[in-house]
Design a protein around this motif. Structure first.
Motif, short mmCIF file in Angstrom:
data_model
loop_
_atom_site.label_atom_id
_atom_site.label_comp_id
_atom_site.label_asym_id
_atom_site.label_seq_id
_atom_site.Cartn_x
_atom_site.Cartn_y
_atom_site.Cartn_z
N GLN A 165 1.70 -18.82 28.15
CA GLN A 165 3.16 -18.87 28.10
C GLN A 165 3.72 -18.27 26.81
O GLN A 165 4.91 -17.95 26.74
CB GLN A 165 3.65 -20.32 28.27
N ASP A 166 2.85 -18.10 25.80
CA ASP A 166 3.29 -17.54 24.51
C ASP A 166 2.87 -16.09 24.31
O ASP A 166 3.15 -15.51 23.26
CB ASP A 166 2.72 -18.38 23.36
N ASP A 167 2.18 -15.51 25.28
CA ASP A 167 1.63 -14.16 25.12
C ASP A 167 2.75 -13.13 25.27
O ASP A 167 3.43 -13.09 26.31
CB ASP A 167 0.55 -13.92 26.17
N SER B 60 4.03 -30.97 26.56
CA SER B 60 4.69 -29.96 27.40
C SER B 60 3.95 -28.63 27.34
O SER B 60 3.92 -27.88 28.33
CB SER B 60 6.15 -29.78 26.98
N SER B 61 3.35 -28.30 26.19
CA SER B 61 2.60 -27.05 26.10
C SER B 61 1.36 -27.10 26.97
O SER B 61 0.89 -26.07 27.46
CB SER B 61 2.22 -26.75 24.64
N LEU B 62 0.85 -28.29 27.20
CA LEU B 62 -0.32 -28.47 28.07
C LEU B 62 0.07 -28.25 29.53
O LEU B 62 -0.59 -27.49 30.25
CB LEU B 62 -0.89 -29.88 27.87
N THR B 63 1.13 -28.89 29.96
CA THR B 63 1.54 -28.75 31.36
C THR B 63 2.10 -27.36 31.65
O THR B 63 2.05 -26.91 32.80
CB THR B 63 2.60 -29.82 31.71
N ALA B 64 2.62 -26.68 30.62
CA ALA B 64 3.16 -25.33 30.81
C ALA B 64 2.07 -24.27 30.86
O ALA B 64 2.34 -23.12 31.23
CB ALA B 64 4.15 -25.00 29.69
N ASP B 65 0.86 -24.64 30.50
CA ASP B 65 -0.26 -23.68 30.47
C ASP B 65 -0.77 -23.49 31.89
O ASP B 65 -1.64 -24.22 32.37
CB ASP B 65 -1.36 -24.20 29.55
#
Length: 660
Positions: free
Chosen positions: A122-124, A483-488
């Protein structure tokens, strides 16, 4: 004008070097250089295993190179190329950027490598390119159940997973040496054994003397095998005697140091092994497979001693309970028939299924769903090196029809596959694959139980905790919020494929936390710790004593002919001798287990693939290595005090991966 130093490391795999022309473009923030050809006059560039250095000059000054664009043509007779890594240094700023590759570079295909190149999907900033790369990988990494009922494996071995040239050469060379020595010994002495000393004659300097052959019909050694041998994870605290086990109070009274069975149970000194899973196991020819119970007592001298063995599940007059007070070789033979079941369980489940096969499916799913730049892929990759390659090799030489297992074991591959299929219904990642939970489920987690004797447990817990600490720091760094976990979405797809049934194209792993939907970091930490532990520590415990155990047929028989004893009549040593593997079978087993027992890759924490290049993550790796050094000191001190030192889980003896 600015100069850049470009360093290129070609891999060590067979055919890794190339004669092709290689081109590169350097990228910065919004700027890029022209195309450069990497070539040195009068030099054969990009040879297998070599490091080549180049200097290029450019009008474009990129203080810190962020990205490289790389491709090759098809020039030359040998154009394939396996690239390990590239480093680029701006000689004006003296800033070096590292670009790990670890892949085959295909002709006329452009590859983009980012500096450090570790980020969640999501950050790439290059999401589309990342997705295309993952789609290409998925074409090479496909899951397939090759044997019905067994775990999912890779359909065809991808080029990136093949052995390095040196590694494959060393395996082949060692095998050839042992095979030639075996042929010489059979030619010199024939197939059948003359006496017990004749068995020892095969332990020539080429093979060496297996540790298991140094004791003979020794009950204390038999007990130590259950704790610190190849199969140390099937012993259970006994709280009740099963209905089908015919052992009685009167039978074992002489061996309980004045205690009753209830008192021994209350003191947590009575232990049991139940091999019911072997019921119905097919065998080669007329061979018989036992399905035993074995009862053990932990005595005042801190020795685990066998006190009763029943060779089949249904009690009755023709299935007696054998005792240490029985005639010498009758008791010895009963222990050997018990051990036949133990060795079959070990090879089929503890070694083959619970490490090699289970972890292969997990690794294929990881590579299919986690992009190479995903931090979790970088964490796991060093622990997957050569796993698919060694399993592919094994399917062609060891666990194939007419292969080594068929030739050297009573059960053969059909028996092994039968047991593996049964185990798929109960093996869970969060219990059997998670050391503390496995120990708790068997009643042996508390170190006040089997104190001073269960060395494998005591050393393994240190290593499990070190791996868990390392994994937790790493995970918390990249997933600072839930949230960063579920968004991955890559991670979530991996979790979904892990638990998806094999019939539907998944891996079918039971016991993945929250059924593969990672919503909390502790769920991911447990999963990753179990995988890394199994690929390193778990496999080491199940693998590297194989020659020492299997090489001694009275100590750890993998094959027995004839029929198990049905009564307590005296047995002669000649009867025992006739039942073990003949010279050809034993030498075949010694050859295989000798190769399997030799560590061929680097030690835990000393990674073959240095993919973790993110500075904070590098710090976690260094802390992990320091923790392992402290554990090594602790084990060294423990071994000074142990009557029988246990070196199998010294960090220096544990490879990162299941590579043999």
């Amino acid at each position: 004008m600015v100069s850049y130093k470009i360093t290129v490391k070609t891999g060590d795999k067979k055919g890794a070097g190339t004669d092709a022309n290689v081109y590169i473009i350097l990228h910065g923030k919004g700027i890029q250089t022209n195309k450069y050809t990497l070539d040195t006059f009068f030099k054969n560039d990009f040879e297998r295993g070599n490091i080549d250095n180049y200097s290029v000059d450019s009008e474009v000054n990129i203080p810190e190179v962020q990205r490289i664009e790389l491709w090759r043509d098809a020039y030359g007779l040998f154009s394939n190329w396996y690239l390990d890594w590239i480093e680029v240094t701006n000689l004006a700023t003296n800033i070096t950027s590292i670009f790990p590759a670890m892949k085959w570079i295909k002709e006329n295909q452009r590859y983009f490598f980012n500096h450090i190149d570790t980020c969640l999907p999501q950050d790439d900033p290059f999401k589309e390119m990342r997705m295309v790369e993952l789609q290409n990988i998925q074409r090479d990494y496909q899951l397939q159940v090759k044997v019905p009922g067994l775990p999912a494996q890779v359909k065809e071995l991808p080029d990136d997973e093949r052995f390095s040239f040196d590694y494959q050469f060393n395996i082949g060379l060692k095998g050839k040496i042992y095979q030639e020595e075996s042929q010489r010994l059979v030619m010199a002495s024939g197939v059948e054994w003359k006496d017990v000393d004749d068995v020892k004659s095969v332990y020539t300097p080429v093979f060496g003397v297996p540790e298991g052959s140094k004791t003979f019909n020794d009950d204390a050694s038999f007990g130590r095998q259950r704790l610190n041998g190849l199969n140390p994870s099937i012993l259970n605290l006994c709280t009740k005697i099963p209905e089908s086990f015919g052992v009685t109070e009167i039978m074992v009274k002489p061996f309980l140091e004045g205690k009753t069975m209830k008192q021994a149970m209350d003191d947590k000194r009575l232990f049991i092994i139940d091999m019911a899973i072997l019921e119905g196991c097919p065998t080669v020819g007329e061979n018989i497979m036992t399905t035993p119970f074995a009862l053990f007592y932990f005595n005042d001298a801190k020795c685990l001693m066998p006190i009763a063995i029943q060779l089949f599940q249904k009690k009755g007059p023709s299935n007696p309970v054998f005792l240490p007070s029985d005639p010498e070789y009758t008791w010895m033979w009963a222990k050997m028939w018990y051990t036949l079941a133990d060795s079959t369980y070990h090879q089929a489940l503890t070694h083959l299924n619970f490490t090699h096969l289970m972890m292969e499916g997990i690794s294929v799913a990881a590579k299919r769903n986690l992009a190479p730049s995903h931090p979790i892929m970088k964490l796991l990759n060093p622990h997957f090196i050569y796993l698919m390659a060694i399993n592919t090799l094994a399917l062609g030489t060891l666990i194939n029809p007419g292969g080594a297992i068929d030739k050297t074991s009573s059960a053969g591959i059909n028996g092994h596959f039968y047991i593996i299929k049964k185990s798929m219904a109960f093996w869970r990642l969060d219990v059997n694959g998670t050391l503390p939970e496995d120990l708790k489920s068997r009643g042996v987690f508390d170190q006040s139980v089997l104190t001073g004797a269960y060395h494998m447990r005591d050393d393994a817990l240190l290593l499990y905790d070190a791996i868990r600490t390392y994994v937790k720091k790493y995970v918390m760094h990249y997933y600072s919020t839930e949230s960063s976990l579920t968004a991955d979405y890559e991670l979530q797809k991996w979790g979904a494929e892990l638990v998806k049934s094999r019939d539907e194209g998944g891996v079918g792993i039971l016991g993945v936390p929250n059924n593969g939907k990672f919503v909390a970091t502790d769920q991911l930490v447990l999963t990753l710790t179990a995988i890394i532990y199994t690929c390193s520590v778990g496999h080491a415990a199940a693998n590297f004593q194989q020659y020492d155990e299997y090489g001694a047929p009275f100590n750890y028989p993998y094959y027995l002919s004839g029929s198990p004893p049905k009564d307590k009549s005296p047995v002669t040593i000649e009867t025992v001798l006739r039942s073990i593997s003949n010279r050809i079978q034993l030498l075949g087993l010694m050859t295989v287990t000798k190769v399997l027992s030799e560590k061929g890759t680097q030690s835990l924490g000393d990674f073959e693939k240095q993919l973790i290049v993110d500075p904070p993550a590098i710090k976690f790796v260094e802390e992990f290595r320091q923790n392992l050094r402290e554990i090594a000191k602790t084990i060294d001190e423990r071994n000074k005090k142990r009557k029988h030192p246990y070196d199998e889980l010294h960090p220096s003896a544990i490879p990162n991966a299941i590579s043999i």
